[in-house]
Write a protein that holds these residues in place. Sequence first.
Motif, PDB file in Angstrom:
ATOM      1  N   ASN A  16      66.467 139.956 -21.954  1.00 37.86           N
ATOM      2  CA  ASN A  16      66.695 140.924 -23.032  1.00 37.86           C
ATOM      3  C   ASN A  16      65.379 141.354 -23.688  1.00 37.86           C
ATOM      4  OD1 ASN A  16      69.451 140.956 -22.663  1.00 37.86           O
ATOM      5  ND2 ASN A  16      69.837 139.310 -24.143  1.00 37.86           N
ATOM      6  N   GLN A  17      64.486 140.389 -23.861  1.00 36.54           N
ATOM      7  CA  GLN A  17      63.181 140.675 -24.463  1.00 36.54           C
ATOM      8  C   GLN A  17      62.383 141.622 -23.563  1.00 36.54           C
ATOM      9  OE1 GLN A  17      60.618 137.255 -24.889  1.00 36.54           O
ATOM     10  NE2 GLN A  17      59.223 138.300 -26.295  1.00 36.54           N
ATOM     11  N   VAL A  18      62.430 141.359 -22.249  1.00 39.91           N
ATOM     12  CA  VAL A  18      61.731 142.203 -21.284  1.00 39.91           C
ATOM     13  C   VAL A  18      62.290 143.626 -21.309  1.00 39.91           C
ATOM     14  CG1 VAL A  18      61.342 142.625 -18.809  1.00 39.91           C
ATOM     15  CG2 VAL A  18      60.955 140.353 -19.756  1.00 39.91           C
ATOM     16  N   LYS A  19      63.614 143.735 -21.378  1.00 42.09           N
ATOM     17  CA  LYS A  19      64.260 145.055 -21.428  1.00 42.09           C
ATOM     18  C   LYS A  19      63.759 145.868 -22.627  1.00 42.09           C
ATOM     19  CE  LYS A  19      68.676 144.144 -19.117  1.00 42.09           C
ATOM     20  NZ  LYS A  19      70.136 143.991 -19.326  1.00 42.09           N
ATOM     21  N   GLU A  20      63.673 145.198 -23.767  1.00 38.79           N
ATOM     22  CA  GLU A  20      63.201 145.868 -24.992  1.00 38.79           C
ATOM     23  C   GLU A  20      61.742 146.299 -24.862  1.00 38.79           C
ATOM     24  OE1 GLU A  20      63.933 143.239 -28.270  1.00 38.79           O
ATOM     25  OE2 GLU A  20      66.107 143.232 -27.960  1.00 38.79           O
ATOM     26  N   LEU A  21      60.913 145.379 -24.365  1.00 41.68           N
ATOM     27  CA  LEU A  21      59.484 145.684 -24.201  1.00 41.68           C
ATOM     28  C   LEU A  21      59.255 146.771 -23.151  1.00 41.68           C
ATOM     29  CD1 LEU A  21      58.003 142.074 -24.393  1.00 41.68           C
ATOM     30  CD2 LEU A  21      57.468 143.947 -25.957  1.00 41.68           C
ATOM     31  N   LEU A  22      60.054 146.724 -22.079  1.00 45.31           N
ATOM     32  CA  LEU A  22      59.927 147.731 -21.023  1.00 45.31           C
ATOM     33  C   LEU A  22      60.291 149.122 -21.549  1.00 45.31           C
ATOM     34  CD1 LEU A  22      59.373 148.569 -18.115  1.00 45.31           C
ATOM     35  CD2 LEU A  22      61.693 147.831 -17.509  1.00 45.31           C
ATOM     36  N   ALA A  23      61.356 149.173 -22.343  1.00 43.40           N
ATOM     37  CA  ALA A  23      61.769 150.454 -22.945  1.00 43.40           C
ATOM     38  C   ALA A  23      60.666 150.993 -23.857  1.00 43.40           C
ATOM     39  CB  ALA A  23      63.065 150.271 -23.718  1.00 43.40           C
ATOM     40  N   GLU A  24      60.026 150.074 -24.608  1.00 42.52           N
ATOM     41  CA  GLU A  24      58.936 150.454 -25.508  1.00 42.52           C
ATOM     42  C   GLU A  24      57.719 150.932 -24.712  1.00 42.52           C
ATOM     43  OE1 GLU A  24      56.353 148.552 -29.251  1.00 42.52           O
ATOM     44  OE2 GLU A  24      57.759 147.279 -28.136  1.00 42.52           O
ATOM     45  N   PHE A  25      57.406 150.216 -23.633  1.00 42.79           N
ATOM     46  CA  PHE A  25      56.268 150.569 -22.787  1.00 42.79           C
ATOM     47  C   PHE A  25      56.493 151.923 -22.114  1.00 42.79           C
ATOM     48  CE2 PHE A  25      53.822 149.766 -18.659  1.00 42.79           C
ATOM     49  CZ  PHE A  25      52.587 150.038 -19.225  1.00 42.79           C
ATOM     50  N   LYS A  26      57.709 152.142 -21.621  1.00 42.68           N
ATOM     51  CA  LYS A  26      58.065 153.401 -20.972  1.00 42.68           C
ATOM     52  C   LYS A  26      57.886 154.581 -21.937  1.00 42.68           C
ATOM     53  CE  LYS A  26      61.827 153.079 -18.517  1.00 42.68           C
ATOM     54  NZ  LYS A  26      63.256 153.123 -18.102  1.00 42.68           N
ATOM     55  N   GLY A  27      58.331 154.379 -23.176  1.00 33.10           N
ATOM     56  CA  GLY A  27      58.202 155.421 -24.198  1.00 33.10           C
ATOM     57  C   GLY A  27      56.752 155.717 -24.531  1.00 33.10           C
ATOM     58  N   ALA A  28      55.955 154.653 -24.630  1.00 32.82           N
ATOM     59  CA  ALA A  28      54.530 154.805 -24.964  1.00 32.82           C
ATOM     60  C   ALA A  28      53.771 155.521 -23.842  1.00 32.82           C
ATOM     61  CB  ALA A  28      53.910 153.442 -25.232  1.00 32.82           C
ATOM     62  N   VAL A  29      54.103 155.183 -22.579  1.00 29.72           N
ATOM     63  CA  VAL A  29      53.462 155.832 -21.425  1.00 29.72           C
ATOM     64  C   VAL A  29      53.821 157.314 -21.390  1.00 29.72           C
ATOM     65  CG1 VAL A  29      53.459 155.962 -18.891  1.00 29.72           C
ATOM     66  CG2 VAL A  29      53.226 153.747 -20.016  1.00 29.72           C
ATOM     67  N   LYS A  30      55.073 157.619 -21.733  1.00 34.41           N
ATOM     68  CA  LYS A  30      55.527 159.014 -21.759  1.00 34.41           C
ATOM     69  C   LYS A  30      54.729 159.830 -22.791  1.00 34.41           C
ATOM     70  CE  LYS A  30      59.834 161.630 -21.471  1.00 34.41           C
ATOM     71  NZ  LYS A  30      61.310 161.566 -21.545  1.00 34.41           N
ATOM     72  N   VAL A  31      54.478 159.223 -23.952  1.00 35.65           N
ATOM     73  CA  VAL A  31      53.683 159.884 -24.997  1.00 35.65           C
ATOM     74  C   VAL A  31      52.235 160.056 -24.510  1.00 35.65           C
ATOM     75  CG1 VAL A  31      52.729 159.664 -27.338  1.00 35.65           C
ATOM     76  CG2 VAL A  31      55.117 159.056 -26.901  1.00 35.65           C
ATOM     77  N   LEU A  32      51.720 159.010 -23.858  1.00 40.06           N
ATOM     78  CA  LEU A  32      50.337 159.045 -23.360  1.00 40.06           C
ATOM     79  C   LEU A  32      50.141 160.126 -22.295  1.00 40.06           C
ATOM     80  CD1 LEU A  32      47.584 157.590 -23.694  1.00 40.06           C
ATOM     81  CD2 LEU A  32      48.242 156.107 -21.785  1.00 40.06           C
ATOM     82  N   GLU A  33      51.193 160.420 -21.536  1.00 42.42           N
ATOM     83  CA  GLU A  33      51.100 161.466 -20.510  1.00 42.42           C
ATOM     84  C   GLU A  33      50.739 162.818 -21.126  1.00 42.42           C
ATOM     85  OE1 GLU A  33      54.865 161.174 -18.420  1.00 42.42           O
ATOM     86  OE2 GLU A  33      53.859 160.267 -16.699  1.00 42.42           O
ATOM     87  N   LYS A  34      51.161 163.029 -22.363  1.00 41.04           N
ATOM     88  CA  LYS A  34      50.875 164.292 -23.057  1.00 41.04           C
ATOM     89  C   LYS A  34      49.546 164.233 -23.816  1.00 41.04           C
ATOM     90  CE  LYS A  34      55.802 165.290 -23.663  1.00 41.04           C
ATOM     91  NZ  LYS A  34      56.909 165.401 -24.634  1.00 41.04           N
TER      92      LYS A  34
END
Length: 270
Positions: free
Chosen positions: A8-26
């Motif tokens: 569950n912790q990994v799922k939360e962190l992965l979702a956060e990481f995915k969101g941050a990478v998406k922002v970084l793409e821009k």
Amino acid sequence: PKVTMSTNQVKELLAEFKGAVKVLEKHADNKTMQSKCAKILANLKIAMLDFDVDSAESKSVKEQLTLQRESLELATIFSVMTRNAASFERHIAQVKVIYRDYSSTLLESPRKWTILGLNLMHLLATNKLSEFHTELELIPVQNRKDVFISYPIEVEQRLMEGSYRKVLSSRKSAPSTHYAYFMDILGETVRERISECSMKAYDSIPVSEGKKLLLLESDAKVKEYAAKRGWSIKGQEIHWNQVSENTQELKSRDFIKESLSFATELERIV
């Protein structure tokens, strides 16, 4: 249970990481966002240390493997975005193990061919051509038609043909913005080769021809590249500032003559 909490912790962190990478793409040059992504990734890796993917095949193990795979894929993309070659090599090596060892256990990742295509581009950009062909042999023939794989294959063919202008111009048709990093490295290598050929063929060339030849966007970029190479621009001509082969040959002959003369004098003294 510990594993469930970790998952569950990994799922939360992965979702956060995915969101941050998406922002970084821009906003790829945003150092604050880069640091944030790096911190989340470090925490994500720590959280995955509790995973036991070597236990008997089960639903929870498949879930953990899928989370690991996606984390490594995003880490690979993050490495490209931050232009960190060492990090890219580490993460690509790890994710390839999951692709290879668990291909019959997991459904195919939608990012798989993008990631393997990036690896091919990395090998081309770093001039590891034998490794490029080894990796290509591992990819089934039917999957080589995928745009993320066919693109590096085409770039490699153009390199082998010596079609350097086509290599440089192919940057515009890259299937993903993430390929730009490796095309920039490859572009520098190609410009080096074009420069070497031009220096052997001509004493000087017009700035306008240099711009076309090296596929540079403006005269200012030509001047910038010329300065980096130690060339000079006089009027509208690029001069290489190199010693001609005839002059080098004369200097070599003079050196040999002087050396022989010195050796003869030394022999007399002895």
